[in-house]
Design a protein around this motif. Structure first.
Motif, PDB file in Angstrom:
ATOM      1  N   TYR A 281     -30.496  15.102  28.216  1.00  0.00           N
ATOM      2  CA  TYR A 281     -30.650  14.100  28.149  1.00  0.00           C
ATOM      3  C   TYR A 281     -31.303  12.911  27.204  1.00  0.00           C
ATOM      4  O   TYR A 281     -31.586  11.944  27.257  1.00  0.00           O
ATOM      5  N   GLN A 282     -32.282  13.777  26.466  1.00  0.00           N
ATOM      6  CA  GLN A 282     -33.107  13.039  25.779  1.00  0.00           C
ATOM      7  C   GLN A 282     -31.946  12.181  24.422  1.00  0.00           C
ATOM      8  O   GLN A 282     -32.665  11.663  24.012  1.00  0.00           O
ATOM      9  N   VAL A 283     -31.326  13.166  24.446  1.00  0.00           N
ATOM     10  CA  VAL A 283     -30.403  12.973  23.057  1.00  0.00           C
ATOM     11  C   VAL A 283     -29.396  11.190  23.078  1.00  0.00           C
ATOM     12  O   VAL A 283     -28.631  11.470  24.600  1.00  0.00           O
ATOM     13  N   GLN A 284     -30.230  10.614  22.543  1.00  0.00           N
ATOM     14  CA  GLN A 284     -29.666   9.124  22.803  1.00  0.00           C
ATOM     15  C   GLN A 284     -28.144   8.675  21.956  1.00  0.00           C
ATOM     16  O   GLN A 284     -26.841   7.999  22.262  1.00  0.00           O
ATOM     17  N   ALA A 285     -28.407   9.550  21.001  1.00  0.00           N
ATOM     18  CA  ALA A 285     -26.794   9.141  19.500  1.00  0.00           C
ATOM     19  C   ALA A 285     -27.141   9.715  18.911  1.00  0.00           C
ATOM     20  O   ALA A 285     -28.418  11.384  18.021  1.00  0.00           O
ATOM     21  N   VAL A 292     -25.409   1.369  19.530  1.00  0.00           N
ATOM     22  CA  VAL A 292     -25.501  -0.257  19.377  1.00  0.00           C
ATOM     23  C   VAL A 292     -26.400  -0.719  18.751  1.00  0.00           C
ATOM     24  O   VAL A 292     -27.719  -0.809  18.710  1.00  0.00           O
ATOM     25  N   VAL A 293     -26.406  -1.461  17.723  1.00  0.00           N
ATOM     26  CA  VAL A 293     -26.940  -2.022  16.659  1.00  0.00           C
ATOM     27  C   VAL A 293     -26.495  -3.833  16.870  1.00  0.00           C
ATOM     28  O   VAL A 293     -25.882  -4.516  17.349  1.00  0.00           O
ATOM     29  N   SER A 294     -27.964  -4.090  16.415  1.00  0.00           N
ATOM     30  CA  SER A 294     -27.343  -5.641  15.989  1.00  0.00           C
ATOM     31  C   SER A 294     -26.811  -6.200  14.887  1.00  0.00           C
ATOM     32  O   SER A 294     -27.535  -6.143  14.203  1.00  0.00           O
ATOM     33  N   PHE A 295     -26.007  -7.154  14.636  1.00  0.00           N
ATOM     34  CA  PHE A 295     -25.944  -7.435  13.298  1.00  0.00           C
ATOM     35  C   PHE A 295     -25.116  -8.694  13.322  1.00  0.00           C
ATOM     36  O   PHE A 295     -24.020  -9.215  14.172  1.00  0.00           O
ATOM     37  N   LEU A 296     -25.683  -9.864  13.206  1.00  0.00           N
ATOM     38  CA  LEU A 296     -25.071 -10.533  12.423  1.00  0.00           C
ATOM     39  C   LEU A 296     -24.903 -11.627  13.424  1.00  0.00           C
ATOM     40  O   LEU A 296     -24.064 -12.251  13.841  1.00  0.00           O
ATOM     41  N   GLY A 297     -25.752 -11.392  14.947  1.00  0.00           N
ATOM     42  CA  GLY A 297     -26.687 -11.937  16.317  1.00  0.00           C
ATOM     43  C   GLY A 297     -24.673 -11.100  17.216  1.00  0.00           C
ATOM     44  O   GLY A 297     -25.310 -11.804  18.584  1.00  0.00           O
ATOM     45  N   ARG A 298     -24.617 -10.528  17.133  1.00  0.00           N
ATOM     46  CA  ARG A 298     -23.809  -9.504  17.751  1.00  0.00           C
ATOM     47  C   ARG A 298     -23.924  -7.924  17.867  1.00  0.00           C
ATOM     48  O   ARG A 298     -24.656  -7.570  17.082  1.00  0.00           O
ATOM     49  N   ASP A 299     -23.705  -7.821  19.288  1.00  0.00           N
ATOM     50  CA  ASP A 299     -23.992  -5.764  18.921  1.00  0.00           C
ATOM     51  C   ASP A 299     -22.970  -5.199  18.921  1.00  0.00           C
ATOM     52  O   ASP A 299     -21.374  -5.662  19.640  1.00  0.00           O
ATOM     53  N   LEU A 300     -23.247  -4.603  18.260  1.00  0.00           N
ATOM     54  CA  LEU A 300     -21.894  -3.673  18.173  1.00  0.00           C
ATOM     55  C   LEU A 300     -22.171  -1.806  18.315  1.00  0.00           C
ATOM     56  O   LEU A 300     -23.687  -1.189  18.039  1.00  0.00           O
ATOM     57  N   ARG A 301     -20.953  -1.105  18.595  1.00  0.00           N
ATOM     58  CA  ARG A 301     -21.606  -0.146  18.887  1.00  0.00           C
ATOM     59  C   ARG A 301     -20.097   0.786  18.006  1.00  0.00           C
ATOM     60  O   ARG A 301     -19.312   0.548  17.921  1.00  0.00           O
ATOM     61  N   ASP A 405     -20.216   3.928   5.815  1.00  0.00           N
ATOM     62  CA  ASP A 405     -20.472   2.989   4.955  1.00  0.00           C
ATOM     63  C   ASP A 405     -20.822   2.148   6.335  1.00  0.00           C
ATOM     64  O   ASP A 405     -21.425   0.851   6.242  1.00  0.00           O
ATOM     65  N   VAL A 406     -20.578   1.136   7.148  1.00  0.00           N
ATOM     66  CA  VAL A 406     -20.825   0.791   7.813  1.00  0.00           C
ATOM     67  C   VAL A 406     -21.773   1.147   8.338  1.00  0.00           C
ATOM     68  O   VAL A 406     -22.942  -0.514   8.898  1.00  0.00           O
ATOM     69  N   ARG A 407     -22.222   2.368   9.053  1.00  0.00           N
ATOM     70  CA  ARG A 407     -24.043   2.489   8.956  1.00  0.00           C
ATOM     71  C   ARG A 407     -24.826   1.699   7.497  1.00  0.00           C
ATOM     72  O   ARG A 407     -25.770   0.912   7.862  1.00  0.00           O
ATOM     73  N   ARG A 408     -24.044   1.994   7.025  1.00  0.00           N
ATOM     74  CA  ARG A 408     -25.035   1.252   5.565  1.00  0.00           C
ATOM     75  C   ARG A 408     -25.198  -0.466   5.923  1.00  0.00           C
ATOM     76  O   ARG A 408     -26.354  -0.793   5.506  1.00  0.00           O
ATOM     77  N   ARG A 409     -23.611  -0.611   5.704  1.00  0.00           N
ATOM     78  CA  ARG A 409     -24.070  -2.631   6.441  1.00  0.00           C
ATOM     79  C   ARG A 409     -24.810  -2.638   7.041  1.00  0.00           C
ATOM     80  O   ARG A 409     -25.747  -3.696   6.791  1.00  0.00           O
ATOM     81  N   VAL A 410     -24.521  -2.008   7.990  1.00  0.00           N
ATOM     82  CA  VAL A 410     -25.395  -2.570   9.574  1.00  0.00           C
ATOM     83  C   VAL A 410     -27.683  -2.346   8.952  1.00  0.00           C
ATOM     84  O   VAL A 410     -27.567  -2.686  10.331  1.00  0.00           O
ATOM     85  N   GLY A 411     -27.424  -1.562   8.239  1.00  0.00           N
ATOM     86  CA  GLY A 411     -28.781  -0.481   8.312  1.00  0.00           C
ATOM     87  C   GLY A 411     -29.004   0.235   9.922  1.00  0.00           C
ATOM     88  O   GLY A 411     -30.492   0.154   9.566  1.00  0.00           O
ATOM     89  N   ASN A 412     -28.102   0.777   9.690  1.00  0.00           N
ATOM     90  CA  ASN A 412     -28.434   2.438  11.584  1.00  0.00           C
ATOM     91  C   ASN A 412     -28.926   3.236   9.746  1.00  0.00           C
ATOM     92  O   ASN A 412     -27.680   3.695   9.248  1.00  0.00           O
TER      93      ASN A 412
END
Length: 412
Positions: A281-285, A292-301, A405-412
């Motif tokens: 249960y401890q594993v979230q991602a 779920v990350v915040s990017f340009l004011g939006r939530d992205l999963r 690529d997406v992770r790098r762009r959103v800073g994840n």
């Protein structure tokens, strides 16, 4: 084997040190974690290093086309109930990456190792695992990986005579055929949503019959074995008939199946299902997946899907229409350069979603969606797609390097 704590030879110590130095240089240069180059340097100096690093560990290997990284993480969490664990948690799953991971775990009791399907037999020879988990086999990277039955044959030959306990998915005929050469097999009813690689019998080539959840070959009698562990709804059924609730933060049926296989593996090492499932249960991602990350004011999963079986499972996770969906596909070396698999995916399941297409192979994806009769917009960048999307959380589905690529762009 575990219990043998023979110290590393001077050569092995030098190889480990050189590998760590190479990894540090790679990280400093901004070229990723450095685990692969570090492992390559170490193995060049001591070709037997992987076996030496594993000699004091109880090792479990995890191999599959889909779900390797997540299942490896779930097993690692479960086994931490019984002692320290070393694992290649970031998914570097070929010998160099595995060697790097083990080099950082000198105090560990357990090694939980994800292995690329092509390398399973070789790694199993090197590390003498106590347990091997086989989850599924489906088409993937057609230019690099062998056809699925050929891979199953490699597994079958490579695992023949292995003393490891094989924890295998009874619902995948290819996995069953591959595992059947082994002495000790624990069968798990984990399900199989994608069936398009298992319509012919891997044993004789006959047509597979599939009444309900069962399967058998009408020609040679090859059939689904009776499982001792099973996923039933939101519970794991153990060999004693007890049902244990699955409480995961990770979404979807596929992850419940991964948890079921993980509980069966944990039991091989003496960790009871209740304890194993509570720890999962401890594993979230997992390496950014499901975050779920915040990017340009939006939530992205962020969702990873790299082959037809993975896309099928991912479609079942996304929020209903009119949730916007961004699709990103690359075809770099790590993805496989052949994108013909796009035609095996039923994209009509995205009908009603506003769809935005990005990535190196956005035009390949655009042609596929056009043929599927879907409305979509091609965008040059993730930023453009996010800014063009209507309100609501955005689902991002990307294949392997596109996901990075997406992770790098959103800073994840």
């Amino acid at each position: 084997m575990a219990g043998n704590t023979e110290p590393l030879s001077p050569r092995a110590k030098l190889a480990v040190t050189a590998g760590k130095a190479a990894a540090a240089v790679s990280r400093a240069a901004g070229r990723g974690s450095g685990s692969v180059i570090g492992g390559k340097v170490a193995l060049r100096l001591d070709p037997d290093l992987l076996a030496r690093l594993a000699q004091h560990l109880d090792v479990v290997l995890v191999s599959a086309t889909n779900g390797k990284t997540t299942t490896t993480r779930l097993i690692a969490e479960a086994l931490r109930a019984a002692g320290p664990v070393v694992s290649n948690a970031l998914g570097a799953n070929m010998p160099a990456g595995i060697t790097s991971a083990l080099a950082g775990g000198s105090d560990a009791k357990f090694g939980v190792i994800e292995v690329d399907e092509k390398y399973l037999a070789g790694v199993a020879r090197d590390v003498t695992p106590k347990c091997i988990a086989l989850l599924n086999l489906s088409r993937d990277q057609l230019d690099r990986a062998a056809e699925t039955r050929m891979l199953a044959e490699k597994w079958r030959e490579g695992l023949s005579g292995s003393k490891a306990v094989i924890v295998a998915n009874a619902d995948d005929p290819l996995v069953v055929w591959a595992a059947s050469s082994s002495q000790q097999v624990v069968w798990v009813a984990a399900g199989q949503a994608w069936k398009d690689d298992a319509w012919s019998c891997p044993s004789c080539g006959g047509v597979m019959q599939r009444p309900g959840d069962d399967w058998f070959c009408g020609q040679c009698g090859f059939r689904r074995p009776t499982p001792t562990w099973a996923l039933t709804g939101d519970h794991v059924l153990d060999p004693h008939g007890s049902a244990w609730p699955i409480h995961l933060q990770l979404p979807g049926r596929a992850n419940k199946a991964n948890a079921t296989s993980s509980a069966a593996v944990a039991a091989v090492f003496g960790v009871p299902p209740q304890v194993a499932l509570e720890r999962m249960y401890q594993v979230q991602a997992v390496a950014g997946r499901y975050d779920v990350v915040s990017f340009l004011g939006r939530d992205l999963r962020l969702l990873l899907a790299k082959n037809p079986a993975g896309w099928l499972e991912t479609f079942s996770l996304i929020d209903p229409p009119p949730t916007p969906v961004v699709l990103s596909v690359n075809a770099r070396g790590a993805d496989g350069t052949d994108t013909s698999w796009l035609w095996d995916v039923d994209y009509t399941q995205l009908a009603g979603h506003p769809i935005f297409v990005i990535g190196d192979r956005k035009l390949d994806m655009a042609v596929r969606l056009e043929v599927a009769g879907l409305d979509f917009r091609v965008c040059e960048t993730l930023d453009e797609a996010v800014q063009s999307a209507p309100p609501g959380r955005i689902e991002i589905i990307a294949n392997y390097t596109a996901f990075q690529d997406v992770r790098r762009r959103v800073g994840n």
